[in-house]
Design an enzyme around this catalytic site. Structure first.
Site, PDB file in Angstrom:
ATOM      1  CB  ALA A  10      -0.838  -0.123   1.625  1.00 35.28           C
ATOM      2  CB  ILE A  13       3.612   1.957  -6.617  1.00 39.81           C
ATOM      3  CG1 ILE A  13       4.893   2.139  -7.364  1.00 39.81           C
ATOM      4  CG2 ILE A  13       3.145   0.810  -8.063  1.00 39.81           C
ATOM      5  CD1 ILE A  13       6.042   1.253  -7.619  1.00 39.81           C
ATOM      6  CG  ASP A  33       1.780  -2.676   3.530  1.00 39.51           C
ATOM      7  OD1 ASP A  33       2.167  -1.992   2.781  1.00 39.51           O
ATOM      8  OD2 ASP A  33       2.627  -2.096   4.796  1.00 39.51           O
ATOM      9  NE  ARG A  82      16.196   1.177  -8.301  1.00 45.56           N
ATOM     10  CZ  ARG A  82      16.975   1.182  -9.711  1.00 45.56           C
ATOM     11  NH1 ARG A  82      18.326   1.974  -9.687  1.00 45.56           N
ATOM     12  NH2 ARG A  82      16.512   2.089 -10.158  1.00 45.56           N
ATOM     13  NE  ARG A  88      15.453  -1.408 -11.710  1.00 47.74           N
ATOM     14  CZ  ARG A  88      15.639  -0.222 -12.470  1.00 47.74           C
ATOM     15  NH1 ARG A  88      16.554  -0.496 -13.242  1.00 47.74           N
ATOM     16  NH2 ARG A  88      14.747   0.060 -12.922  1.00 47.74           N
ATOM     17  CG  ASN A 120      12.906  -2.684  -9.281  1.00 42.02           C
ATOM     18  OD1 ASN A 120      12.651  -3.465 -10.294  1.00 42.02           O
ATOM     19  ND2 ASN A 120      12.670  -1.381  -9.198  1.00 42.02           N
ATOM     20  NE  ARG A 151      11.140   5.153 -16.183  1.00 49.61           N
ATOM     21  CZ  ARG A 151      11.379   4.722 -15.168  1.00 49.61           C
ATOM     22  NH1 ARG A 151      12.302   3.933 -15.116  1.00 49.61           N
ATOM     23  NH2 ARG A 151      10.768   4.682 -13.661  1.00 49.61           N
ATOM     24  CG  HIS A 175      13.351  -3.261 -15.131  1.00 54.04           C
ATOM     25  ND1 HIS A 175      12.809  -2.278 -15.939  1.00 54.04           N
ATOM     26  CD2 HIS A 175      12.442  -2.673 -13.868  1.00 54.04           C
ATOM     27  CE1 HIS A 175      12.132  -1.785 -14.985  1.00 54.04           C
ATOM     28  NE2 HIS A 175      11.993  -1.317 -14.180  1.00 54.04           N
TER      29      HIS A 175
END
Length: 313
Positions: A10, A13, A33, A82, A88, A120, A151, A175
């Protein structure tokens, strides 16, 4: 027909995805969460925000995986984000345990539910989820290169002075720093990118290399600006777009991280490749012909992804 979206995590994102679902009238939201207070607080805030909307669904906090039973889609954003200077790969040990626990919880509560992974290091987390859950690989997709492609298109649009919606492209591979923007499969209103540049402004061809580098570093660039936390608006929109493409049987062609067993020369790793998304999840993997330079770059990306995942095996 309204759907139920279960959001595990939660944070920024997850909260943004919940807001998008309600704003667009897509269905109901379950927020789950480990910090139950965070989920309850955001659920209450969002409920009040859309109390005057006739089309908004409901949002509530789930207290256990059992509460997620019956969800149409699960989007996983839980895990450590991060921090500045963190790669990552450094997230791997921490988030792998988190992902395995989530996978086992979902396997009991809602087996083979459509699952979009955002946590990630993305490709490794998709692999961990699949191995721990036993889910059908076509029902588990990593939200990776849909974001990387957006992007790349944004940076290209700035360079070319066109609308990003008129650019079609794919970014594939890991990624991370070895992702591969496919110049050979990039076009502007149907005109191949290199032909467009030669016909409009050949001097910009030299700037493509820097633009590819910026795309690979786009997430870290945002982290450095924010100082605390990482990108969340674009990842949230990307994850929801992938979930909707499957739930609405859109047959959308997009790059996403899936289990590969021979495709593009990769074996038993998860990595982004072009996909067709529909009611069955991954309807098919699209095998593109690549020139030698992009094939070599992809091989480097495959090796980097394998090096990340192999210790988990």
């Amino acid at each position: 027909m309204k759907k139920t979206f279960a959001l595990i995590g939660a944070g920024n994102i997850g909260g943004t995805i919940a807001q998008l679902v309600l704003e667009r009238g897509l269905g109901d939201v379950l927020l789950f969460d480990k910090n139950l207070g965070l989920a309850k607080g955001k659920a209450l805030d969002l409920s009040q925000a859309y109390a005057g909307s006739a089309h908004a669904g409901s949002v509530s906090a789930a207290e256990s995986y059992a509460d997620l039973a019956g969800a149409d889609a699960v989007i996983i954003t839980a895990g450590l984000a991060r921090k500045p200077g963190m790669t990552r790969e450094e997230l791997l040990a921490i988030n792998a345990d988190v992902m395995a626990d989530i996978a086992r919880g979902l396997a009991d509560a809602c087996p083979n539910v459509l699952t979009i992974v955002v946590t990630n290091p993305l490709d490794a987390m998709v692999w961990v989820f699949l191995k721990a859950s036993g889910f059908d690989p076509n029902r588990v997709i990593g939200m990776a290169s849909i974001l990387d492609t957006w992007r790349f298109k944004f940076f290209l649009a700035e360079l070319l002075g066109v609308n990003s919606a008129d650019i079609h492209s794919h970014v594939i591979g890991a990624h991370g720093a070895t992702m591969v923007p496919l110049i050979s499969h990039t076009s502007v209103q149907g005109t191949p990118l290199m032909a467009w540049l030669k016909n409009t402004d050949p001097s910009k061809i030299e700037r493509l290399k820097a633009l590819v580098g910026r795309t690979r570093n786009a997430g870290a660039e945002i982290v450095e600006h924010l100082k605390r936390g990482s990108a969340y608006f674009a990842p949230a929109n990307g994850a929801l777009a992938m979930a909707q493409a499957c739930l609405n049987d859109e047959k959308m062609v997009v790059s996403g991280s899936v289990m590969l067993n021979g495709e593009y020369g990769a074996h038993d790793i998860c990595m982004s490749v072009p996909l067709v998304l529909g009611k069955n999840g991954v309807e098919r993997i699209v095998q593109l012909a690549l020139p030698e330079d992009e094939q070599a770059a992809l091989l480097t990306s495959i090796k980097a992804t394998a090096a990340l995942i192999n210790p988990l095996k």
